[in-house]
Design an enzyme around this catalytic site. Structure first.
Site, short mmCIF file in Angstrom:
data_model
loop_
_atom_site.label_atom_id
_atom_site.label_comp_id
_atom_site.label_asym_id
_atom_site.label_seq_id
_atom_site.Cartn_x
_atom_site.Cartn_y
_atom_site.Cartn_z
N ARG A 9 -9.20 -7.76 8.88
CA ARG A 9 -9.23 -8.15 7.47
C ARG A 9 -9.76 -9.57 7.37
O ARG A 9 -9.85 -10.30 8.36
CB ARG A 9 -7.83 -8.08 6.87
CG ARG A 9 -7.31 -6.66 6.70
CD ARG A 9 -5.86 -6.70 6.20
NE ARG A 9 -5.74 -7.48 4.98
CZ ARG A 9 -4.68 -8.20 4.66
NH1 ARG A 9 -3.65 -8.28 5.49
NH2 ARG A 9 -4.63 -8.86 3.53
N LYS A 78 4.09 -4.47 11.76
CA LYS A 78 4.92 -4.02 10.64
C LYS A 78 4.07 -3.47 9.50
O LYS A 78 4.60 -2.87 8.56
CB LYS A 78 5.83 -5.13 10.14
CG LYS A 78 5.18 -6.25 9.38
CD LYS A 78 6.24 -7.22 8.87
CE LYS A 78 5.62 -8.31 8.01
NZ LYS A 78 6.63 -9.22 7.49
N ASP A 79 2.73 -3.63 9.57
CA ASP A 79 1.85 -3.02 8.58
C ASP A 79 1.60 -1.55 8.84
O ASP A 79 1.10 -0.85 7.96
CB ASP A 79 0.48 -3.72 8.59
CG ASP A 79 0.50 -5.07 7.88
OD1 ASP A 79 1.58 -5.49 7.44
OD2 ASP A 79 -0.57 -5.68 7.78
N SER A 124 9.14 -8.80 -0.72
CA SER A 124 9.78 -7.87 0.19
C SER A 124 11.12 -7.38 -0.33
O SER A 124 12.06 -8.17 -0.49
CB SER A 124 10.00 -8.56 1.55
OG SER A 124 11.00 -7.93 2.29
N ARG A 126 13.24 -5.83 1.42
CA ARG A 126 14.19 -6.13 2.51
C ARG A 126 14.78 -7.53 2.36
O ARG A 126 15.99 -7.74 2.46
CB ARG A 126 13.47 -6.01 3.87
CG ARG A 126 14.27 -6.56 5.05
CD ARG A 126 13.44 -6.63 6.31
NE ARG A 126 12.28 -7.50 6.18
CZ ARG A 126 12.31 -8.82 6.34
NH1 ARG A 126 13.45 -9.43 6.63
NH2 ARG A 126 11.22 -9.53 6.21
N ARG A 127 13.90 -8.50 2.11
CA ARG A 127 14.39 -9.87 1.93
C ARG A 127 15.22 -9.98 0.66
O ARG A 127 16.26 -10.65 0.64
CB ARG A 127 13.21 -10.84 1.89
CG ARG A 127 12.50 -10.99 3.24
CD ARG A 127 11.23 -11.80 3.11
NE ARG A 127 10.59 -11.95 4.42
CZ ARG A 127 9.26 -11.99 4.59
NH1 ARG A 127 8.45 -11.86 3.55
NH2 ARG A 127 8.76 -12.15 5.80
N ARG A 144 3.21 -12.01 -4.96
CA ARG A 144 2.17 -11.55 -4.04
C ARG A 144 1.29 -12.74 -3.69
O ARG A 144 1.38 -13.80 -4.30
CB ARG A 144 1.32 -10.45 -4.67
CG ARG A 144 1.78 -9.05 -4.34
CD ARG A 144 0.60 -8.10 -4.30
NE ARG A 144 -0.23 -8.32 -3.12
CZ ARG A 144 -1.37 -7.69 -2.88
NH1 ARG A 144 -1.84 -6.81 -3.74
NH2 ARG A 144 -2.05 -7.94 -1.78
N GLY A 145 0.40 -12.54 -2.71
CA GLY A 145 -0.55 -13.59 -2.38
C GLY A 145 -0.50 -13.95 -0.91
O GLY A 145 0.45 -13.60 -0.20
N VAL A 147 -0.55 -16.81 2.34
CA VAL A 147 0.40 -17.89 2.66
C VAL A 147 0.19 -19.10 1.76
O VAL A 147 1.16 -19.66 1.22
CB VAL A 147 0.27 -18.27 4.15
CG1 VAL A 147 1.04 -19.56 4.45
CG2 VAL A 147 0.79 -17.14 5.04
N THR A 149 -1.10 -19.25 -1.24
CA THR A 149 -0.68 -18.94 -2.61
C THR A 149 0.83 -19.01 -2.73
O THR A 149 1.37 -19.59 -3.69
CB THR A 149 -1.17 -17.53 -3.01
OG1 THR A 149 -2.60 -17.51 -2.96
CG2 THR A 149 -0.71 -17.16 -4.41
N ARG A 150 1.52 -18.44 -1.77
CA ARG A 150 2.98 -18.40 -1.85
C ARG A 150 3.59 -19.79 -1.71
O ARG A 150 4.52 -20.14 -2.45
CB ARG A 150 3.52 -17.44 -0.78
CG ARG A 150 3.08 -16.00 -1.03
CD ARG A 150 3.68 -15.02 -0.05
NE ARG A 150 3.14 -13.68 -0.28
CZ ARG A 150 3.79 -12.56 -0.07
NH1 ARG A 150 5.03 -12.58 0.38
NH2 ARG A 150 3.23 -11.39 -0.31
N CYS A 237 16.88 8.09 3.67
CA CYS A 237 17.33 6.81 3.15
C CYS A 237 16.16 6.10 2.51
O CYS A 237 15.07 6.06 3.08
CB CYS A 237 17.91 5.97 4.30
SG CYS A 237 18.10 4.22 3.96
#
Length: 320
Positions: A9, A78-79, A124, A126-127, A144-145, A147, A149-150, A237
């Site tokens: 990417r 994890k993707d 996320s 999960r977070r 979203r975005g 690193v 951007t965040r 689940c």
């Protein structure tokens, strides 16, 4: 063999990760050419939960592999969906970066120092679930975005803090911007977080042989257990899931310790369970711990109590 065409990417983190793999392949004597590929996840501005989870990042690169446009692909592990892709094989899982999450907060604050009502951003579930379960009175806001951007949400004052994967900051040389590394006792990482998957076509034995030298046995064992847990949970689940496996020394040699989390995004229900098993049976260990979670109540979590549609797998490391 001609130069290996390595698909990546275009994001800064993705190209950094792919460059890291390319450098190691070059050190092993191979010529490597990077090929940039645009994915649906790169061009959509929607939250990943709305456009299909992490498959939107992996699908285009996998198509390029199957079509023969590239020879090797590098993914954040994890993707990748837990189901194997016909015709493709993960030929190497290189040594893992630190899998933990980090906080990037205003004024150098830690999680415990953020005041009640502080606004924390994450894309996320999960977070979100684990932060809510801590009972700190934080307001969790979806973002979203990439690193930059965040982190920009924090530096601009739009948010008090964001939670990111430590591995991403480390690979970009940005660890100095983390104000706290989160203990897995508080926030368990996503299954496979911090690990890379180097994938190629199953019928290219020459490419498989070239890539296999990058494989790290301990990392592969740990992520196999984590992803086995996730795959087993997927049948019964819908909760956000965190998992972390670690190699430990047992009485009779190496063992595998696996911890897991499943809960609701509003923090009203959480399960944390752990299990230790043989080093050479990671898939069985993951499945066994998943069944414990299901028996203890994870199976009762429904989409109405948790909006996560495909577990921890829709928080791509390239953007987190």
């Amino acid at each position: 063999m001609t130069a290996l065409r390595l698909g990546t990417r275009r994001s800064a983190l993705a190209t950094t990760q792919s460059g890291w793999v390319a450098d190691r392949l070059r050190a092993a004597g191979h010529e490597v050419e990077l090929v940039e590929i645009t994915t649906e996840g790169d061009v959509s501005g929607e939250l990943l939960t709305a456009i299909g989870g992490t498959g939107v990042f992996a699908a285009a690169i996998r198509r390029a592999l199957l079509d023969g446009r590239i020879d090797v692909a590098v993914h954040s592990l994890k993707d990748l969906p837990t189901a194997p892709e016909p015709g493709l094989t993960v030929a190497a899982v290189p040594v893992r970066e630190d899998s933990r999450d980090v906080l990037v907060a205003r004024d150098g604050l830690t999680l415990g120092e953020l005041p009640a009502g502080a606004v924390v951003g994450t894309g996320s579930p999960r977070r979100t679930a684990q932060l809510a379960a801590l009972g700190l009175g934080l307001e969790i806001r979806p973002i979203r975005g990439n690193v930059d951007t965040r982190i920009g949400f924090v530096t601009s004052g739009a948010l008090d803090a964001v939670v990111l994967a430590r591995a991403g900051l480390a690979r970009l040389g940005r660890l100095d911007q983390a104000t706290e590394v989160l203990d897995p006792i508080q926030v368990l990482p996503a299954p496979g977080q911090g690990a890379l998957a180097v994938e190629c076509r199953s019928d290219r034995s020459d490419v498989v042989a070239a890539v296999t030298v990058l494989d790290d046995a301990d990392t592969r064992t740990c992520v196999t257990a984590e992803r086995s847990l996730l795959a087993t949970l997927e049948a019964g689940c819908t909760a956000p899931v965190g998992a972390l496996a670690e190699v430990v020394e047992g009485d009779d040699g190496l063992e595998l310790s696996l911890r897991a989390f499943a809960g609701s995004e509003d923090g009203t229900f959480e399960l944390r369970r752990s299990l230790v098993g043989p080093y050479d049976r990671p898939e069985a260990l993951g499945a066994d711990l998943a069944r414990i979670l299901l028996e203890d109540g994870a199976a009762d979590l429904t989409p109405s109590s948790s909006t996560a549609s495909d577990h921890a797998t829709h928080e791509p490391e390239q953007a987190s």
